[in-house]
Design an enzyme around this catalytic site. Structure first.
Site, mmCIF file in Angstrom:
data_model
loop_
_atom_site.group_PDB
_atom_site.id
_atom_site.type_symbol
_atom_site.label_atom_id
_atom_site.label_comp_id
_atom_site.label_asym_id
_atom_site.label_seq_id
_atom_site.Cartn_x
_atom_site.Cartn_y
_atom_site.Cartn_z
ATOM 1 N N LYS A 1 -7.765 6.079 -20.019
ATOM 2 C CA LYS A 1 -8.018 6.586 -21.358
ATOM 3 C C LYS A 1 -6.745 6.518 -22.219
ATOM 4 O O LYS A 1 -6.197 5.451 -22.424
ATOM 5 C CB LYS A 1 -8.575 8.003 -21.256
ATOM 6 N N ASP B 1 -7.550 18.768 -15.138
ATOM 7 C CA ASP B 1 -7.732 17.425 -15.671
ATOM 8 C C ASP B 1 -7.285 17.453 -17.128
ATOM 9 O O ASP B 1 -7.919 18.076 -17.978
ATOM 10 C CB ASP B 1 -9.204 17.010 -15.549
ATOM 11 N N TYR C 1 -16.583 16.363 -16.641
ATOM 12 C CA TYR C 1 -17.068 14.988 -16.728
ATOM 13 C C TYR C 1 -18.110 14.778 -15.633
ATOM 14 O O TYR C 1 -17.931 15.208 -14.488
ATOM 15 C CB TYR C 1 -15.888 14.029 -16.573
ATOM 16 N N ARG D 1 0.830 -1.205 0.000
ATOM 17 C CA ARG D 1 0.000 0.000 0.000
ATOM 18 C C ARG D 1 0.862 1.252 0.000
ATOM 19 O O ARG D 1 0.495 2.271 -0.579
ATOM 20 C CB ARG D 1 -0.943 -0.006 1.211
#
Length: 401
Positions: free
Chosen positions: A209, A184, A111, A58
Site C-alpha cells: 500500500k 496494523d 481487513y 532465504r
C-alpha cells in the site's frame, strides 16, 4: 546512514555503505553467497548481515536487509522484517506469539483477509480461541481478556469503516495481562502514526500500500522493539515459514519509501478536501474520515495521529443499483481492490474486498451495498471532483421522473 533526524530526510537515506558508492540500493539477486572457507565453530546465528555477511537468500539478502533497516527506522523501532505480503507478515507475527491453547482478541472491523485468516486458519484449523470485539471502546477489550489471552490484534484506522482504537489504552490492558499488542498501521503509515511509541509491541504493514506507493510491488513488514519477539519473528520468517520478501520487491519498496512523506501529505490534502465535498453532497448520506469533525473519533485521531491519511469511505444514497450506476460512470478513478497508490482507487467492499465475509457478517459491521471506499491518489483534486460529479449526475438522472 546520514545524520538527518526528520522523517523526510531519513526516508531517503541509504542504510548500507555500498562498496561501489551506490546512492540507490542495488538489487542483489543471488540465491547463495561464496564462503571463504569452513569453520567448525560457526553457526547460522553467527552470520551477521550488519557486517556484510550473507549465506543464503532465504536467510538474508543485502537488498532486503537494507530496506528492513529503513522500515525499522521510519517506525522508530529497533528491528524490522520484510515479507512476501502483508498477510504473511501478520501470520508470522501471530505465530511468533501464540502457543497451544492461547486466546486471541481482535478488532471486529479488520481487513477481511486478516479476519478470515484468524477464523479459518488460527481458530478453525489450528484450534486457537479467537474473540472479535468492537475495540473502539477499550473496555470491550478488557472484558474479553481471559487467563489464556496472549495476543491483542488491532487495526487503526480500520478497513473499510475507518474506525479507530485507542492504542495507548489498549497497550495498558495488554501489559496488565501479560499479552502482546500488535497493530496494523497500514492505513496511517509511520508518517502519521507511531504505534510503538504509543505502547504497541509489534507493528505490521502491508507494504503493498502506501509504503510502496506505486501499485507495482507486493509485500509486508513487521517492526518491533522486543528482542525476544524479534528472535521468534526472524526464525519464523527465515526457517519456519520462509515467507521473506524477494529482492526486487525490496528494491521497489526502498524506492517508494523515499517519497512517502511527500506522497502522504498530498494524499491527505486531497482526501480532506474530498471528504468535505462529499459531506455536503445530496447524493451522500455519511462520510467516514477521521479528519472530519463529524467523525465520532476525531478527537482520538488528533491525539494519537499526526494526520488522517488518504482513505475515506462514504454511503451513497440508494442501493446496489445506485452503486453500479456511479461506478459505471467514473473515468479518472480506477475501480480496483487495494489502496495506497499514487492513483485513486475506488472499492465496493460488499462485492470486492469484503464479499467473502458473507451478507450477515457485513451487515453486523455496517458494510452496506451502498458503501464505497476511496483510496485518494495524488491527482489534481479538481479532476477527482469532476469524476465524482459524473457519477452523481448519473444517480440524479436515474431518479429524475
Amino acid at each position: 546512514m546520514a545524520s538527518g533526524e526528520r522523517f523526510d530526510t531519513r526516508a531517503v537515506e541509504e542504510y548500507s555503505d555500498w562498496e561501489q558508492g551506490d546512492v540507490v540500493t542495488p538489487i542483489h539477486l543471488s540465491s547463495t553467497y561464496r564462503m571463504p572457507g569452513i569453520d567448525p565453530e560457526m553457526s547460522l546465528e553467527d552470520v551477521d548481515p550488519d557486517a556484510g555477511e550473507f549465506l543464503y537468500g532465504r536467510l538474508s539478502n543485502p537488498t532486503r536487509h537494507a530496506v528492513e533497516k529503513q522500515l525499522a527506522d521510519l517506525e522508530n523501532g529497533e528491528m524490522g522484517f520484510a515479507f512476501a505480503s502483508g498477510t504473511a507478515a501478520i501470520a508470522t507475527a501471530i505465530f511468533a506469539v501464540v502457543e497451544e491453547g492461547d486466546h486471541i482478541i481482535a478488532f471486529d472491523d479488520l481487513y477481511a483477509g486478516t479476519r478470515r485468516m484468524l477464523e479459518q486458519l488460527f481458530e478453525a484449523r489450528l484450534g486457537f480461541d479467537v474473540t472479535f470485539v468492537d475495540a473502539r471502546e477499550p473496555a470491550h477489550v478488557a472484558e474479553a481478556i481471559t487467563d489464556d489471552t496472549s495476543l491483542l490484534w488491532m487495526e487503526t484506522p480500520t478497513n473499510p469503516m475507518i474506525h479507530l482504537c485507542d492504542i495507548g489504552a489498549i497497550s495498558q490492558i495488554a501489559a496488565e495481562n501479560d499479552a502482546i499488542l500488535g497493530v496494523d498501521n497500514t492505513f496511517a503509515t509511520p508518517y502519521f502514526q507511531k504505534p510503538l511509541e504509543l505502547g504497541a509491541d509489534v507493528v505490521a504493514h502491508s507494504t503493498t500500500k502506501y509504503m510502496n506507493g506505486h501499485s507495482d510491488g507486493v509485500g509486508g513488514a513487521l517492526v518491533t522493539d522486543d528482542p525476544h519477539m524479534a528472535e521468534s519473528i526472524e526464525f519464523n520468517q527465515q526457517v519456519g515459514l520462509g515467507n521473506q520478501m524477494p529482492p526486487f520487491d525490496a528494491y521497489l519498496l526502498s524506492r517508494g519509501l523515499k517519497t512517502m512523506g511527500v506522497r502522504m501529505r498530498q494524499h491527505q490534502e486531497n482526501t480532506m478536501e474530498l471528504a468535505q465535498y462529499l459531506d455536503d453532497h445530496d447524493c451522500v448520506t455519511d462520510v467516514y474520515y477521521p479528519g472530519l469533525e463529524s467523525h465520532p473519533q476525531s478527537e482520538l485521531a488528533s491525539e494519537q495521529m499526526d494526520g488522517y491519511s488518504g482513505v475515506l469511505s462514504f454511503e451513497l444514497t440508494g442501493d446496489i443499483e445506485a452503486a453500479q450506476r456511479f461506478l459505471n460512470t467514473i473515468e479518472t478513478m480506477n475501480l480496483a481492490v487495494s489502496l495506497g497508490g499514487v492513483e485513486t482507487l475506488v472499492n465496493h467492499p460488499a462485492t470486492m474486498t469484503h464479499e467473502p465475509l458473507g451478507e450477515k457478517r457485513r451487515a453486523e459491521l455496517g458494510i452496506t451495498d451502498s458503501l464505497l471506499r476511496i483510496s485518494v491518489g495524488i491527482e489534481d483534486i479538481r479532476d477527482l471532483k469532476d469524476d465524482f460529479e459524473r457519477g452523481f449526475q448519473a444517480l440524479e438522472t436515474a431518479t429524475t421522473p
